[in-house]
Write a protein that holds these residues in place. Sequence first.
Motif, short mmCIF file in Angstrom:
data_model
loop_
_atom_site.label_atom_id
_atom_site.label_comp_id
_atom_site.label_asym_id
_atom_site.label_seq_id
_atom_site.Cartn_x
_atom_site.Cartn_y
_atom_site.Cartn_z
N SER A 124 9.47 -8.29 -3.37
CA SER A 124 10.41 -7.37 -2.72
C SER A 124 10.88 -7.92 -1.37
O SER A 124 12.00 -7.65 -0.95
CB SER A 124 9.76 -6.00 -2.53
OG SER A 124 8.52 -6.10 -1.86
N ASN A 255 8.83 -3.52 -6.03
CA ASN A 255 9.88 -2.52 -6.17
C ASN A 255 10.68 -2.37 -4.89
O ASN A 255 10.11 -2.22 -3.80
CB ASN A 255 9.27 -1.16 -6.55
CG ASN A 255 8.74 -1.14 -7.97
OD1 ASN A 255 9.51 -1.24 -8.93
ND2 ASN A 255 7.43 -1.02 -8.11
N HIS A 266 18.08 0.35 -7.81
CA HIS A 266 16.62 0.18 -7.81
C HIS A 266 16.28 -1.04 -8.65
O HIS A 266 16.77 -1.19 -9.77
CB HIS A 266 15.90 1.41 -8.38
CG HIS A 266 14.42 1.20 -8.52
ND1 HIS A 266 13.57 1.29 -7.45
CD2 HIS A 266 13.66 0.89 -9.60
CE1 HIS A 266 12.34 1.04 -7.86
NE2 HIS A 266 12.36 0.80 -9.16
N GLU A 267 15.43 -1.92 -8.10
CA GLU A 267 15.05 -3.12 -8.82
C GLU A 267 13.53 -3.21 -8.92
O GLU A 267 12.82 -3.01 -7.94
CB GLU A 267 15.59 -4.37 -8.10
CG GLU A 267 17.11 -4.42 -8.02
CD GLU A 267 17.59 -5.68 -7.33
OE1 GLU A 267 17.11 -6.77 -7.69
OE2 GLU A 267 18.44 -5.57 -6.43
N SER A 268 13.05 -3.52 -10.12
CA SER A 268 11.63 -3.74 -10.36
C SER A 268 11.44 -5.21 -10.71
O SER A 268 11.86 -5.66 -11.79
CB SER A 268 11.12 -2.84 -11.48
OG SER A 268 9.73 -3.00 -11.66
N THR A 270 9.26 -7.32 -11.82
CA THR A 270 8.01 -7.55 -12.55
C THR A 270 7.85 -8.98 -13.05
O THR A 270 6.73 -9.43 -13.28
CB THR A 270 7.91 -6.59 -13.75
OG1 THR A 270 9.09 -6.75 -14.57
CG2 THR A 270 7.83 -5.14 -13.28
#
Length: 316
Positions: A124, A255, A266-268, A270
Amino acid sequence: IVGIGNHWETRYKPALKKLSNRLAIKAIYAPVANRAKQVSLEFDAVSVEGINSFSKITDLQGILLLDTGWSNIEVLKLLLKLNKPLFLAESLNLNWKQLSELTEEVHAKGLNIMPELGRRYMPSSARLQELIATQLGRPKEIKIRTPITCPQKQKALHTNEILRGLFDWCYYIGRSNSKEIHVQYHQDSSCPALTHSEIRIQYEKSNLMHSPAVLNLELSCNKHEHGNSSSAMKKQFLCEIICEKGTARIETPINITWKVNSSSCHESLTSENSDIEVMLDHFCRRVVGGLIPTPDLEDYCRSSHLTEQVLQTNGQ
């Protein structure tokens, strides 16, 4: 590897396993010999009886200092004599004054000493820097709320580690040094000092003469949140960055939510490597002569000094 430490199983071991195609663990020293032997078997390495034994390993290129044990900074002084690049684990809590005295020696020898400042390398954080450069503009204010474990002693190492990491991250994002520090301790709290307090730091103007950023940090003791899920949810870590053209929110290392005008996303992240994997990879690249930038002792000393200033401001 020197020392195994409390985070070996959950943090360092998995990362080293994933990077096994890039680096090889050659030797391990730990005060508890049986522990060193156990780990050495997992990595097909040798277990040595003392730090001086590292000098006999001809193809040793770097050292990971994960735990100093009772001897603390004396271990680091001994390792410097080997003239090898060093990686310093975040949990070491080394004395910044003693470290600053070693800085001149480190520079004279041309040694690469990389402290573990993991928040810089969170997925992040990397994404935030991209957004600052492309859409959000420079940061004007950073608001952070974080729970900390209520310590038995006022100068708990756990609290120091949290503060040091957060202060380094803010410097890394804002690229300016602290100027003014204000600490407000909530006197109605039964917890030790700083476990329920608000810290405000005004930063200096940057070289580009931008208006200085401001950090507002709220620390809350989670001692009384046990068993109260709704209250604990409100006390989770939260970081909000207010920039010239928009805002961003970070709640976990992977996140990030950001907003520009009326558009939000919104960005995840992973699929990205963890912070420790990226740090160890960068350290190894520097070991073999790469020019990739990494933090150094001055970065560690800067954030550690600021942590001490905050503790002194609060009368500890």
